[in-house]
Design an enzyme around this catalytic site. Sequence first.
Site, PDB file in Angstrom:
ATOM      1  N   ARG A  52      31.363 -10.588 -28.368  1.00 52.34           N
ATOM      2  CA  ARG A  52      32.301 -11.097 -27.354  1.00 52.34           C
ATOM      3  C   ARG A  52      33.097 -12.292 -27.874  1.00 52.34           C
ATOM      4  NH1 ARG A  52      30.112 -10.806 -22.194  1.00 52.34           N
ATOM      5  NH2 ARG A  52      31.992 -11.884 -21.510  1.00 52.34           N
ATOM      6  N   HIS A 102      31.811 -20.234 -14.760  1.00 54.24           N
ATOM      7  CA  HIS A 102      30.855 -19.376 -15.467  1.00 54.24           C
ATOM      8  C   HIS A 102      30.667 -19.824 -16.918  1.00 54.24           C
ATOM      9  CE1 HIS A 102      31.499 -15.920 -12.350  1.00 54.24           C
ATOM     10  NE2 HIS A 102      30.829 -16.945 -11.863  1.00 54.24           N
ATOM     11  N   CYS A 110      21.071 -25.610 -25.322  1.00 58.14           N
ATOM     12  CA  CYS A 110      19.656 -25.386 -25.577  1.00 58.14           C
ATOM     13  C   CYS A 110      19.027 -24.701 -24.368  1.00 58.14           C
ATOM     14  CB  CYS A 110      18.965 -26.723 -25.853  1.00 58.14           C
ATOM     15  SG  CYS A 110      17.201 -26.539 -26.123  1.00 58.14           S
ATOM     16  N   CYS A 149      18.160 -25.558 -31.532  1.00 56.82           N
ATOM     17  CA  CYS A 149      18.553 -26.874 -31.033  1.00 56.82           C
ATOM     18  C   CYS A 149      18.201 -27.956 -32.068  1.00 56.82           C
ATOM     19  CB  CYS A 149      17.815 -27.140 -29.722  1.00 56.82           C
ATOM     20  SG  CYS A 149      18.082 -28.796 -29.078  1.00 56.82           S
ATOM     21  N   CYS A 152      15.416 -30.319 -30.168  1.00 53.78           N
ATOM     22  CA  CYS A 152      14.029 -29.940 -29.825  1.00 53.78           C
ATOM     23  C   CYS A 152      13.547 -28.663 -30.504  1.00 53.78           C
ATOM     24  CB  CYS A 152      13.870 -29.824 -28.316  1.00 53.78           C
ATOM     25  SG  CYS A 152      14.547 -28.314 -27.626  1.00 53.78           S
TER      26      CYS A 152
HETATM   27  C1  BJW Z   1      43.457  -6.610 -13.446  1.00 52.99           C
HETATM   28  C2  BJW Z   1      44.003  -6.223 -14.675  1.00 52.99           C
HETATM   29  C3  BJW Z   1      45.307  -6.674 -14.971  1.00 52.99           C
HETATM   30  C4  BJW Z   1      41.996  -5.406 -14.541  1.00 52.99           C
HETATM   31  N1  BJW Z   1      45.980  -7.432 -14.092  1.00 52.99           N
HETATM   32  N2  BJW Z   1      44.138  -7.352 -12.593  1.00 52.99           N
HETATM   33  C5  BJW Z   1      22.100  -8.752  -7.569  1.00 52.99           C
HETATM   34  C6  BJW Z   1      22.325  -8.584  -8.931  1.00 52.99           C
HETATM   35  C7  BJW Z   1      22.815  -9.642  -9.682  1.00 52.99           C
HETATM   36  C8  BJW Z   1      23.113 -10.854  -9.098  1.00 52.99           C
HETATM   37  C9  BJW Z   1      22.903 -11.027  -7.740  1.00 52.99           C
HETATM   38  C10 BJW Z   1      22.389  -9.976  -6.998  1.00 52.99           C
HETATM   39  N3  BJW Z   1      22.299 -10.412  -5.713  1.00 52.99           N
HETATM   40  C11 BJW Z   1      22.720 -11.686  -5.635  1.00 52.99           C
HETATM   41  C12 BJW Z   1      23.100 -12.086  -6.844  1.00 52.99           C
HETATM   42  C13 BJW Z   1      23.715 -13.423  -7.113  1.00 52.99           C
HETATM   43  C14 BJW Z   1      25.028 -13.243  -7.820  1.00 52.99           C
HETATM   44  C15 BJW Z   1      26.007 -12.578  -6.917  1.00 52.99           C
HETATM   45  O1  BJW Z   1      26.879 -13.156  -6.344  1.00 52.99           O
HETATM   46  N4  BJW Z   1      25.898 -11.297  -6.788  1.00 52.99           N
HETATM   47  C16 BJW Z   1      26.732 -10.503  -5.916  1.00 52.99           C
HETATM   48  C17 BJW Z   1      26.325  -9.096  -6.223  1.00 52.99           C
HETATM   49  C18 BJW Z   1      26.565 -10.879  -4.477  1.00 52.99           C
HETATM   50  N5  BJW Z   1      25.554 -14.536  -8.189  1.00 52.99           N
HETATM   51  C19 BJW Z   1      25.030 -15.278  -9.084  1.00 52.99           C
HETATM   52  O2  BJW Z   1      24.010 -14.920  -9.640  1.00 52.99           O
HETATM   53  C20 BJW Z   1      25.716 -16.573  -9.409  1.00 52.99           C
HETATM   54  N6  BJW Z   1      24.864 -17.647  -9.178  1.00 52.99           N
HETATM   55  C21 BJW Z   1      24.637 -18.122  -7.941  1.00 52.99           C
HETATM   56  O3  BJW Z   1      25.166 -17.628  -6.974  1.00 52.99           O
HETATM   57  O4  BJW Z   1      23.790 -19.196  -7.893  1.00 52.99           O
HETATM   58  C22 BJW Z   1      23.580 -19.818  -6.604  1.00 52.99           C
HETATM   59  C23 BJW Z   1      24.484 -20.983  -6.447  1.00 52.99           C
HETATM   60  C24 BJW Z   1      25.743 -20.854  -5.887  1.00 52.99           C
HETATM   61  C25 BJW Z   1      26.575 -21.976  -5.739  1.00 52.99           C
HETATM   62  C26 BJW Z   1      26.133 -23.183  -6.176  1.00 52.99           C
HETATM   63  C27 BJW Z   1      24.873 -23.295  -6.734  1.00 52.99           C
HETATM   64  C28 BJW Z   1      24.054 -22.195  -6.871  1.00 52.99           C
HETATM   65  C29 BJW Z   1      26.071 -16.616 -10.880  1.00 52.99           C
HETATM   66  C30 BJW Z   1      27.074 -15.585 -11.203  1.00 52.99           C
HETATM   67  C31 BJW Z   1      27.346 -15.600 -12.710  1.00 52.99           C
HETATM   68  C32 BJW Z   1      28.180 -14.415 -13.104  1.00 52.99           C
HETATM   69  N7  BJW Z   1      28.181 -14.306 -14.500  1.00 52.99           N
HETATM   70  C33 BJW Z   1      29.010 -13.273 -15.111  1.00 52.99           C
HETATM   71  C34 BJW Z   1      28.586 -13.139 -16.576  1.00 52.99           C
HETATM   72  C35 BJW Z   1      29.118 -14.320 -17.383  1.00 52.99           C
HETATM   73  C36 BJW Z   1      28.736 -14.216 -18.805  1.00 52.99           C
HETATM   74  C37 BJW Z   1      29.443 -13.118 -19.532  1.00 52.99           C
HETATM   75  O5  BJW Z   1      30.676 -12.988 -19.418  1.00 52.99           O
HETATM   76  O6  BJW Z   1      28.761 -12.385 -20.219  1.00 52.99           O
HETATM   77  O7  BJW Z   1      30.378 -13.608 -14.995  1.00 52.99           O
HETATM   78  S1  BJW Z   1      28.914 -11.709 -14.269  1.00 52.99           S
HETATM   79  C38 BJW Z   1      30.590 -11.260 -14.511  1.00 52.99           C
HETATM   80  O8  BJW Z   1      31.223 -11.157 -13.218  1.00 52.99           O
HETATM   81  C39 BJW Z   1      31.237 -12.444 -15.230  1.00 52.99           C
HETATM   82  C40 BJW Z   1      32.525 -12.600 -14.481  1.00 52.99           C
HETATM   83  O9  BJW Z   1      33.026 -13.917 -14.607  1.00 52.99           O
HETATM   84  C41 BJW Z   1      32.134 -12.251 -13.069  1.00 52.99           C
HETATM   85  C42 BJW Z   1      33.276 -11.857 -12.189  1.00 52.99           C
HETATM   86  O10 BJW Z   1      33.886 -10.728 -12.679  1.00 52.99           O
HETATM   87  P1  BJW Z   1      35.492 -10.615 -12.677  1.00 52.99           P
HETATM   88  O11 BJW Z   1      36.084 -11.678 -13.489  1.00 52.99           O
HETATM   89  O12 BJW Z   1      35.943 -10.470 -11.272  1.00 52.99           O
HETATM   90  O13 BJW Z   1      35.676  -9.260 -13.513  1.00 52.99           O
HETATM   91  P2  BJW Z   1      35.526  -7.750 -13.025  1.00 52.99           P
HETATM   92  O14 BJW Z   1      35.376  -6.943 -14.266  1.00 52.99           O
HETATM   93  O15 BJW Z   1      34.513  -7.613 -11.973  1.00 52.99           O
HETATM   94  O16 BJW Z   1      36.918  -7.438 -12.326  1.00 52.99           O
HETATM   95  C43 BJW Z   1      38.122  -7.422 -13.049  1.00 52.99           C
HETATM   96  C44 BJW Z   1      39.248  -7.290 -12.048  1.00 52.99           C
HETATM   97  O17 BJW Z   1      40.482  -7.361 -12.729  1.00 52.99           O
HETATM   98  C45 BJW Z   1      39.241  -5.936 -11.318  1.00 52.99           C
HETATM   99  O18 BJW Z   1      39.519  -6.193  -9.944  1.00 52.99           O
HETATM  100  C46 BJW Z   1      40.398  -5.169 -11.947  1.00 52.99           C
HETATM  101  O19 BJW Z   1      41.007  -4.251 -11.068  1.00 52.99           O
HETATM  102  C47 BJW Z   1      41.330  -6.311 -12.294  1.00 52.99           C
HETATM  103  N8  BJW Z   1      42.262  -6.052 -13.403  1.00 52.99           N
HETATM  104  N9  BJW Z   1      43.145  -5.430 -15.351  1.00 52.99           N
HETATM  105  C48 BJW Z   1      45.416  -7.713 -12.912  1.00 52.99           C
HETATM  106  N10 BJW Z   1      45.958  -6.298 -16.157  1.00 52.99           N
HETATM  107 ZN    ZN Z   2      16.807 -28.649 -27.126  1.00 54.52          ZN
END
Ligand code: BJW
Ligand code: ZN
Length: 270
Positions: A52, A102, A110, A149, A152
């Site tokens: 990536r 994110h 670490c 790290c 540590c």
């Molecule tokens: C175009 C286009 C073009 C294409 N022009 N448009 C069950 C399973 C897993 C998790 C959970 C679960 N149940 C609950 C959870 C919690 C989860 C959550 O919300 N889940 C939902 C299912 C409800 N959330 C979390 O775990 C988060 N943490 C959390 O909530 O902690 C509590 C807390 C909250 C607030 C304060 C304090 C504490 C953490 C979420 C972290 C997400 N991480 C990832 C991976 C990052 C690392 C990596 O990249 O490897 O982040 S997941 C992945 O999804 C990545 C993205 O940033 C994120 C969002 O995706 P995004 O960017 O929307 O991409 P896509 O692919 O989904 O969509 C692309 C869009 O573009 C589409 O609409 C296309 O149509 C469009 N498109 N070409 C315009 N040219």
């Molecule tokens: Zn460390």
Amino acid sequence: MVLCGAGLSASSGLPTFRGMGGHWRKYEVMELATFEAFKKNPVRVWQFYTYRRKEALNAKPNKAHYALAELARRKNCITVSQNVDGLSPRANHPDDKIFHIHGSLFTLRCESCDYAEPNLDDPVKPELAIPEDENAPLPDLSPEALPRCPSCEMLLRPGVVWFYEDPPQDDVKAVEDWMDLGRIDLFLVIGTSSSVDPAAKYSTMARDKGARVAVFNINRDDEPVGGMRKKDWFFKGDAAVLLPELLRSVVGEIDEDGAIVKPPSNPNNQ
Ligand code: BJW
Ligand code: ZN
């Protein structure tokens, strides 16, 4: 206020998260993007993120990244980015006006202590290099080959926020504090499936502050949580084409390298 996701970088050649079909090689992405996966198989997770990082380093910001950076310079607006690819920083988006909730592919931190470092090396360690041929097997490495790290000795991990992890609390608080300052006129939702919290909540919070919502997405079904309302806009298409066009009267005409080739006709446009 702006919320962006992987669709913003799609035209830069980076696959969206869900667009990868949920897979990298034979692995399910959902099973590589958790701390549990890292504990179980840190080598495989590091190989995924090495791939990536390389893809992101080889990509260039597109006109939409540059248009949003210029919008930030001209308007009282913040951007919440879910993207970890570093393209907005490379488009010179003002650092104090963007929150990467994110994290970043280009921070190593670490797994155990508070140590973190910026790192643009490709690969982070030579042993992590991924074979060019997608069908060639991934090298079977020992965890000894992974970055450690300096403080540590525990493993370093990619500085992204995995599923079930808390987004950086300082950033979440700064976003909420900014939203509490007063009225929000407009909320742009760009290239995101709005499927992950806390990002998915921001459109509702912005509406509560008076915002009208404008969505930019190639898929008409990917609406923000709660759906569209009467005075919203849905611009269906490529964000890299639509945004520079829609923002032209405010930010000017921008070329492929981010240079403003024509000044804005209406810089005070509200
Ligand atoms: C175009 C286009 C073009 C294409 N022009 N448009 C069950 C399973 C897993 C998790 C959970 C679960 N149940 C609950 C959870 C919690 C989860 C959550 O919300 N889940 C939902 C299912 C409800 N959330 C979390 O775990 C988060 N943490 C959390 O909530 O902690 C509590 C807390 C909250 C607030 C304060 C304090 C504490 C953490 C979420 C972290 C997400 N991480 C990832 C991976 C990052 C690392 C990596 O990249 O490897 O982040 S997941 C992945 O999804 C990545 C993205 O940033 C994120 C969002 O995706 P995004 O960017 O929307 O991409 P896509 O692919 O989904 O969509 C692309 C869009 O573009 C589409 O609409 C296309 O149509 C469009 N498109 N070409 C315009 N040219
Ligand atoms: Zn460390």
